[in-house]
Structure formats: structure tokens, C-alpha cells
Design an enzyme around this catalytic site. Structure first.
Site, PDB file in Angstrom:
ATOM      1  N   LYS A  10       0.837  -1.201   0.000  1.00 38.59           N
ATOM      2  CA  LYS A  10       0.000   0.000   0.000  1.00 38.59           C
ATOM      3  C   LYS A  10       0.882   1.265   0.000  1.00 38.59           C
ATOM      4  CE  LYS A  10      -4.021  -2.291   2.011  1.00 38.59           C
ATOM      5  NZ  LYS A  10      -5.084  -2.291   3.042  1.00 38.59           N
ATOM      6  N   TYR A  50     -11.484  -3.938  -4.936  1.00 48.66           N
ATOM      7  CA  TYR A  50     -12.197  -3.922  -3.655  1.00 48.66           C
ATOM      8  C   TYR A  50     -13.713  -3.958  -3.821  1.00 48.66           C
ATOM      9  CZ  TYR A  50      -7.890  -2.950  -1.000  1.00 48.66           C
ATOM     10  OH  TYR A  50      -6.659  -3.035  -0.391  1.00 48.66           O
ATOM     11  N   ASN A 113      -2.683  -0.747   6.675  1.00 50.59           N
ATOM     12  CA  ASN A 113      -2.128  -1.996   7.209  1.00 50.59           C
ATOM     13  C   ASN A 113      -1.069  -2.632   6.288  1.00 50.59           C
ATOM     14  OD1 ASN A 113      -3.821  -2.920   5.257  1.00 50.59           O
ATOM     15  ND2 ASN A 113      -5.099  -4.187   6.576  1.00 50.59           N
ATOM     16  N   GLU A 127      -7.791 -10.932  -9.186  1.00 47.84           N
ATOM     17  CA  GLU A 127      -7.135  -9.675  -8.822  1.00 47.84           C
ATOM     18  C   GLU A 127      -5.853  -9.447  -9.627  1.00 47.84           C
ATOM     19  OE1 GLU A 127      -6.761  -9.732  -4.525  1.00 47.84           O
ATOM     20  OE2 GLU A 127      -8.941  -9.843  -4.274  1.00 47.84           O
TER      21      GLU A 127
END
Ligand code: IDP
Ligand code: MG
Length: 148
Positions: A10, A50, A113, A127
Site C-alpha cells: 500500500k 475492492y 495496514n 485480482e
């Protein structure tokens, strides 16, 4: 078919200079990286990624966060790689993740996270196609012996 896992680091992981730290933990567990690139994800890509969370109260913040800077997207391969990676990264909530796990050591909040990792073979295959085409997945021999 060999089991494959989709993972991305991320934006806070890139901003905090933790890219090498996280990748190194995967490598030390004998996990094989078969594709990797740093990109600015697009809104379409992250909404597709998502989509199961659309409508949840954290969804908008999550989308905004993963678009806030570069991410490193990867495809991993190996025996039981999905369970192995989920184990190494730890619980979604860094407060619940074991201290030795990636999220347990570096996670700041549930949104921030550190990593995303697919939770099933079906989701991993779905994905990885959002970010890679099949030609980008490379084949080579990793010099690690698996007994699994
Ligand atoms: P996972 O990343 O461990 O697979 P998921 O439940 O699939 O967890 O959620 C996807 C992402 O959405 C999480 O990594 C986290 O960043 C965010 N998220 C999930 N649940 C919450 C929540 O209750 N509050 C804030 N963010 C959340
Ligand atoms: Mg998930």
C-alpha cells in the site's frame, strides 16, 4: 496449476521506505516473485479490486488511501502460497496481528495496514488480472527446496 497469490504494498509502505523490508520477509520464507512493478493505481483498478467492500463504511477512505501514492503490485507463486502469505502478513487489524507478522510490526491502522493480499485462489486469479497480463508473469527456477 501452480498456486499464485496477488499482493500489493500500500502507498504508506512505499512512503515509509518499507518496500525492501516487506519483500525481504517474503523472500526469506522461500516465496517466489513472478511479477512486480511500482505503479499509480487507477480508480477503476482499485474499485474492481475492492468491489466486495463497496458500500461498507470504510470503503471510500480505503479507495482514497490506495490512490494516494504509488503501490507495488506483485504476483507470487508457490505451494500453499496464499495461506503462507496471509500467515506472514497477519490479521487485517494490526492490533490483532501477531507481533512477528508484517502488519503486527509495521501496521498503523486497519486502513494503513501495509499490504493487500488475496484470500483465495479464485480472488488471486481475478485480482492479478486487474494489474498484469499473462505475458508479464515470468518463469524461472527459484533456488529454494520446498518439502510441502
Ligand atoms: P484483508 O486485507 O486482510 O484481506 P479485508 O477484510 O479484505 O481484509 O479488507 C480489505 C481492506 O479494507 C483491509 O486491508 C483494510 O485496509 C480495509 N478494512 C477492512 N475492514 C476495515 C474496517 O473495519 N475499518 C477500516 N478499514 C477496513
Ligand atoms: Mg481481503
Amino acid at each position: 496449476m501452480k498456486e499464485r497469490e496477488f499482493l500489493f504494498l500500500k502507498p504508506n509502505t512505499v512512503r515509509r521506505g518499507l518496500v525492501g523490508e516487506v519483500i525481504s520477509r517474503l523472500e526469506r520464507r522461500g516465496i517466489k516473485i513472478i511479477a512486480m512493478k511500482m505503479i499509480m493505481a487507477t480508480k477503476d483498478q482499485v474499485e474492481e479490486l475492492y468491489k466486495e467492500h463497496k458500500g461498507k463504511d470504510f470503503y471510500e477512505d480505503l479507495i482514497e488511501f490506495v490512490l494516494s501514492g504509488p503501490v507495488v503490485v506483485m504476483v507470487l507463486e508457490g505451494p500453499r502460497v496464499i495461506d503462507m502469505v496471509r500467515h506472514i502478513i497477519g490479521n487485517t487489524d494490526p492490533l490483532k496481528a501477531s507481533p512477528g507478522s508484517i502488519r503486527g510490526e509495521f501496521g498503523m491502522s486497519v486502513t494503513k495496514n501495509i499490504v493487500h493480499a488475496s484470500d483465495s485462489i479464485e480472488n488471486a486469479e481475478r485480482e492479478m488480472k486487474i494489474f498484469f497480463n499473462e505475458k508479464e508473469l515470468v518463469e524461472y527456477r527459484l533456488d529454494v527446496q520446498h518439502d510441502l
